[in-house]
Motif scaffolding. Structure first.
Motif, PDB file in Angstrom:
ATOM      1  N   SER A  16     -70.107   6.242   5.562  1.00 33.31           N
ATOM      2  CA  SER A  16     -70.853   6.119   4.495  1.00 33.31           C
ATOM      3  C   SER A  16     -70.571   6.531   3.582  1.00 33.31           C
ATOM      4  O   SER A  16     -69.735   7.294   3.105  1.00 33.31           O
ATOM      5  CB  SER A  16     -71.747   7.196   5.052  1.00 33.31           C
ATOM      6  OG  SER A  16     -72.742   7.728   4.971  1.00 33.31           O
ATOM      7  N   ALA A  17     -71.282   6.787   2.316  1.00 37.01           N
ATOM      8  CA  ALA A  17     -71.407   7.164   1.172  1.00 37.01           C
ATOM      9  C   ALA A  17     -70.532   7.991   0.668  1.00 37.01           C
ATOM     10  O   ALA A  17     -70.277   8.698   0.142  1.00 37.01           O
ATOM     11  CB  ALA A  17     -72.422   6.594  -0.272  1.00 37.01           C
ATOM     12  N   LEU A  18     -71.415   8.955   1.953  1.00 34.22           N
ATOM     13  CA  LEU A  18     -72.059  10.147   1.510  1.00 34.22           C
ATOM     14  C   LEU A  18     -70.257  11.004   2.353  1.00 34.22           C
ATOM     15  O   LEU A  18     -70.682  12.647   2.060  1.00 34.22           O
ATOM     16  CB  LEU A  18     -73.015  10.847   3.215  1.00 34.22           C
ATOM     17  CG  LEU A  18     -74.194  10.553   2.340  1.00 34.22           C
ATOM     18  CD1 LEU A  18     -75.486  11.286   3.611  1.00 34.22           C
ATOM     19  CD2 LEU A  18     -75.081  10.894   1.314  1.00 34.22           C
ATOM     20  N   ALA A  19     -69.605  10.139   2.766  1.00 31.02           N
ATOM     21  CA  ALA A  19     -68.462  10.651   2.415  1.00 31.02           C
ATOM     22  C   ALA A  19     -67.407  10.807   1.735  1.00 31.02           C
ATOM     23  O   ALA A  19     -66.442  11.865   1.674  1.00 31.02           O
ATOM     24  CB  ALA A  19     -67.168   9.567   3.965  1.00 31.02           C
ATOM     25  N   GLU A  56     -62.849  -0.508   6.877  1.00 32.52           N
ATOM     26  CA  GLU A  56     -63.476   0.503   6.735  1.00 32.52           C
ATOM     27  C   GLU A  56     -65.272  -0.080   5.963  1.00 32.52           C
ATOM     28  O   GLU A  56     -64.920  -1.208   4.937  1.00 32.52           O
ATOM     29  CB  GLU A  56     -63.639   1.786   6.274  1.00 32.52           C
ATOM     30  CG  GLU A  56     -64.170   2.747   6.349  1.00 32.52           C
ATOM     31  CD  GLU A  56     -64.037   4.112   5.268  1.00 32.52           C
ATOM     32  OE1 GLU A  56     -64.402   5.307   4.914  1.00 32.52           O
ATOM     33  OE2 GLU A  56     -62.918   4.271   4.953  1.00 32.52           O
ATOM     34  N   ILE A  57     -66.086  -0.471   6.400  1.00 37.92           N
ATOM     35  CA  ILE A  57     -67.098  -0.307   6.066  1.00 37.92           C
ATOM     36  C   ILE A  57     -68.897   0.871   5.371  1.00 37.92           C
ATOM     37  O   ILE A  57     -68.489   1.723   6.810  1.00 37.92           O
ATOM     38  CB  ILE A  57     -68.695  -0.993   6.939  1.00 37.92           C
ATOM     39  CG1 ILE A  57     -67.766  -2.555   7.653  1.00 37.92           C
ATOM     40  CG2 ILE A  57     -69.735  -1.882   6.163  1.00 37.92           C
ATOM     41  CD1 ILE A  57     -68.313  -3.160   8.291  1.00 37.92           C
ATOM     42  N   ILE A  58     -68.775   1.074   4.277  1.00 39.10           N
ATOM     43  CA  ILE A  58     -69.104   2.124   3.941  1.00 39.10           C
ATOM     44  C   ILE A  58     -70.368   2.219   3.469  1.00 39.10           C
ATOM     45  O   ILE A  58     -71.119   1.146   2.295  1.00 39.10           O
ATOM     46  CB  ILE A  58     -68.574   2.289   2.878  1.00 39.10           C
ATOM     47  CG1 ILE A  58     -66.338   2.709   2.862  1.00 39.10           C
ATOM     48  CG2 ILE A  58     -68.406   3.651   1.804  1.00 39.10           C
ATOM     49  CD1 ILE A  58     -65.572   2.470   2.221  1.00 39.10           C
ATOM     50  N   PRO A  59     -71.287   2.492   3.951  1.00 34.09           N
ATOM     51  CA  PRO A  59     -72.681   1.753   3.339  1.00 34.09           C
ATOM     52  C   PRO A  59     -73.497   2.617   2.635  1.00 34.09           C
ATOM     53  O   PRO A  59     -72.554   3.915   2.770  1.00 34.09           O
ATOM     54  CB  PRO A  59     -73.680   2.130   4.927  1.00 34.09           C
ATOM     55  CG  PRO A  59     -72.705   2.009   5.702  1.00 34.09           C
ATOM     56  CD  PRO A  59     -71.182   3.024   5.660  1.00 34.09           C
ATOM     57  N   PRO A  60     -74.246   2.458   1.918  1.00 34.83           N
ATOM     58  CA  PRO A  60     -75.387   3.354   0.874  1.00 34.83           C
ATOM     59  C   PRO A  60     -75.692   4.019   1.826  1.00 34.83           C
ATOM     60  O   PRO A  60     -76.319   3.887   3.436  1.00 34.83           O
ATOM     61  CB  PRO A  60     -75.560   2.859  -0.078  1.00 34.83           C
ATOM     62  CG  PRO A  60     -75.928   1.329   0.569  1.00 34.83           C
ATOM     63  CD  PRO A  60     -74.854   1.208   1.845  1.00 34.83           C
ATOM     64  N   ARG A  61     -77.601   4.442   1.506  1.00 31.24           N
ATOM     65  CA  ARG A  61     -78.180   4.444   1.952  1.00 31.24           C
ATOM     66  C   ARG A  61     -79.458   3.648   2.243  1.00 31.24           C
ATOM     67  O   ARG A  61     -80.042   2.619   1.520  1.00 31.24           O
ATOM     68  CB  ARG A  61     -79.695   5.525   1.096  1.00 31.24           C
ATOM     69  CG  ARG A  61     -80.691   5.995   1.200  1.00 31.24           C
ATOM     70  CD  ARG A  61     -81.516   7.146   1.182  1.00 31.24           C
ATOM     71  NE  ARG A  61     -82.678   7.671   1.664  1.00 31.24           N
ATOM     72  CZ  ARG A  61     -83.026   8.748   2.135  1.00 31.24           C
ATOM     73  NH1 ARG A  61     -82.089   9.791   2.421  1.00 31.24           N
ATOM     74  NH2 ARG A  61     -84.440   8.757   2.560  1.00 31.24           N
ATOM     75  N   VAL A  62     -79.505   3.146   4.010  1.00 25.35           N
ATOM     76  CA  VAL A  62     -79.618   2.618   4.067  1.00 25.35           C
ATOM     77  C   VAL A  62     -81.206   1.914   5.642  1.00 25.35           C
ATOM     78  O   VAL A  62     -81.311   3.437   5.689  1.00 25.35           O
ATOM     79  CB  VAL A  62     -78.897   0.847   5.088  1.00 25.35           C
ATOM     80  CG1 VAL A  62     -79.419   0.050   6.244  1.00 25.35           C
ATOM     81  CG2 VAL A  62     -78.024   0.523   4.681  1.00 25.35           C
ATOM     82  N   GLU A  97     -72.265  -3.533  -2.999  1.00 24.01           N
ATOM     83  CA  GLU A  97     -72.741  -3.061  -4.616  1.00 24.01           C
ATOM     84  C   GLU A  97     -73.536  -1.592  -4.917  1.00 24.01           C
ATOM     85  O   GLU A  97     -72.777  -0.827  -5.062  1.00 24.01           O
ATOM     86  CB  GLU A  97     -73.556  -4.160  -5.402  1.00 24.01           C
ATOM     87  CG  GLU A  97     -73.646  -4.001  -7.308  1.00 24.01           C
ATOM     88  CD  GLU A  97     -72.032  -3.902  -7.175  1.00 24.01           C
ATOM     89  OE1 GLU A  97     -71.753  -3.204  -8.373  1.00 24.01           O
ATOM     90  OE2 GLU A  97     -71.878  -5.010  -6.946  1.00 24.01           O
ATOM     91  N   ALA A  98     -74.532  -1.519  -3.346  1.00 20.68           N
ATOM     92  CA  ALA A  98     -75.155  -0.475  -4.018  1.00 20.68           C
ATOM     93  C   ALA A  98     -74.376   0.926  -3.642  1.00 20.68           C
ATOM     94  O   ALA A  98     -75.188   2.525  -4.273  1.00 20.68           O
ATOM     95  CB  ALA A  98     -76.775  -0.136  -3.045  1.00 20.68           C
ATOM     96  N   ALA A  99     -73.345   0.740  -3.177  1.00 15.43           N
ATOM     97  CA  ALA A  99     -72.590   2.165  -2.885  1.00 15.43           C
ATOM     98  C   ALA A  99     -71.255   2.452  -3.572  1.00 15.43           C
ATOM     99  O   ALA A  99     -70.748   3.651  -2.970  1.00 15.43           O
ATOM    100  CB  ALA A  99     -72.296   1.828  -1.324  1.00 15.43           C
ATOM    101  N   LYS A 100     -71.481   1.054  -4.744  1.00 13.18           N
ATOM    102  CA  LYS A 100     -70.552   1.737  -5.215  1.00 13.18           C
ATOM    103  C   LYS A 100     -70.202   3.014  -5.519  1.00 13.18           C
ATOM    104  O   LYS A 100     -69.644   3.900  -6.327  1.00 13.18           O
ATOM    105  CB  LYS A 100     -69.947   0.355  -6.501  1.00 13.18           C
ATOM    106  CG  LYS A 100     -69.451  -0.641  -5.565  1.00 13.18           C
ATOM    107  CD  LYS A 100     -69.230  -2.107  -6.563  1.00 13.18           C
ATOM    108  CE  LYS A 100     -68.367  -2.770  -5.820  1.00 13.18           C
ATOM    109  NZ  LYS A 100     -68.346  -4.459  -6.425  1.00 13.18           N
TER     110      LYS A 100
END
Length: 249
Positions: free
Chosen positions: A140-143, A180-186, A226-229
């Protein structure tokens, strides 16, 4: 990671990101097995996508992980991709100091961190024996910038990121790729009851961009839409405090 011709296990495949990835991988020409706790949700995915198989799995129970691994090793000897996606997220107020907070933290660590670690360990000998293989950990981006209302979730995703880096280093030179897949808020069921907000990414968009990134860079170590960068690279780009304030208004 090649996007076709694989035999793939996706945990948490009954809903949300897990379901989206499982369906996209199925359409791409892979044999896909989804796993999770809720038989009804798993069956619904299988019914909607003929060819997807399902198994029940409770990541909070080590015996359930052991049983699933043994069954898959026996029934699907070609298994060569593990997608560790399943996870739980709870809202917590650390000011309360309640016993319940310790119970939430323990449950979150068990599912989000120990679960993927145990499942990976159980399946790693099989993956190492394949001509090509991959372990895909969904963090997660929250990591990278924690959400203070979900501290245990953020902490487990940070720990899973560290574990993924260690695993990648240890498996260098083998046939097992670690991604590693790093999602934003989905926009998924995990946000039920919450205001999605303008920064929430529609699930279909997230899955489509993730698949595109995997296709365009099959050797990628991290998949960051892009939204997680902004969050993923907040510390590197020198605006951690500003992003922290955005994540925690």
């Amino acid at each position: 990671m090649d996007l076709t011709g694989n035999t793939i296990l996706v945990t948490g495949g009954g809903s949300g990101i897990g379901r989206g990835l499982a369906e996209a991988l199925h359409r791409a020409g892979n044999r896909v097995v989804i796993a999770g706790r809720r038989r009804g949700a798993l069956q619904a995915v299988a019914d909607a996508n003929p060819g997807i198989e399902y198994r029940q799995l409770d990541l909070a129970e080590p015996d359930s992980i052991t049983r699933l691994a043994a069954e898959l090793i026996s029934s699907t000897p070609g298994l060569n991709v593990l997608v560790n996606n399943a996870g739980v997220m709870h809202t917590e107020d650390l000011r309360t100091g309640a016993t319940a907070l310790a119970e939430i933290a323990e449950a979150t660590v068990t599912v989000n961190l120990l679960g993927p670690m145990r499942l990976t360990a159980a399946l790693l000998p099989t993956l190492l024996g394949q001509p090509r293989a991959a372990i895909v950990n969904v963090t997660s981006a929250l990591a990278f910038v924690p959400k203070t209302s979900a501290p245990s979730y953020s902490a487990t995703k940070a720990a899973l990121h560290a574990y993924t880096q260690s695993l990648r280093h240890k498996l260098r030179g083998t046939r097992v790729q670690v991604i590693e897949i790093i999602p934003p808020r989905v926009e998924t069921d995990m946000l039920t009851g919450q205001d999605p907000g303008p920064d929430t990414m529609p699930l279909d968009y997230f899955v489509a961009e993730t698949m595109s990134l995997l296709r365009n860079d099959p050797d990628a170590a991290e998949i960051v839409v892009e939204a997680a960068k902004r969050v993923r690279y907040a510390a590197r780009d020198g605006h951690y405090e500003a992003v922290f304030d955005l994540v925690n208004p």
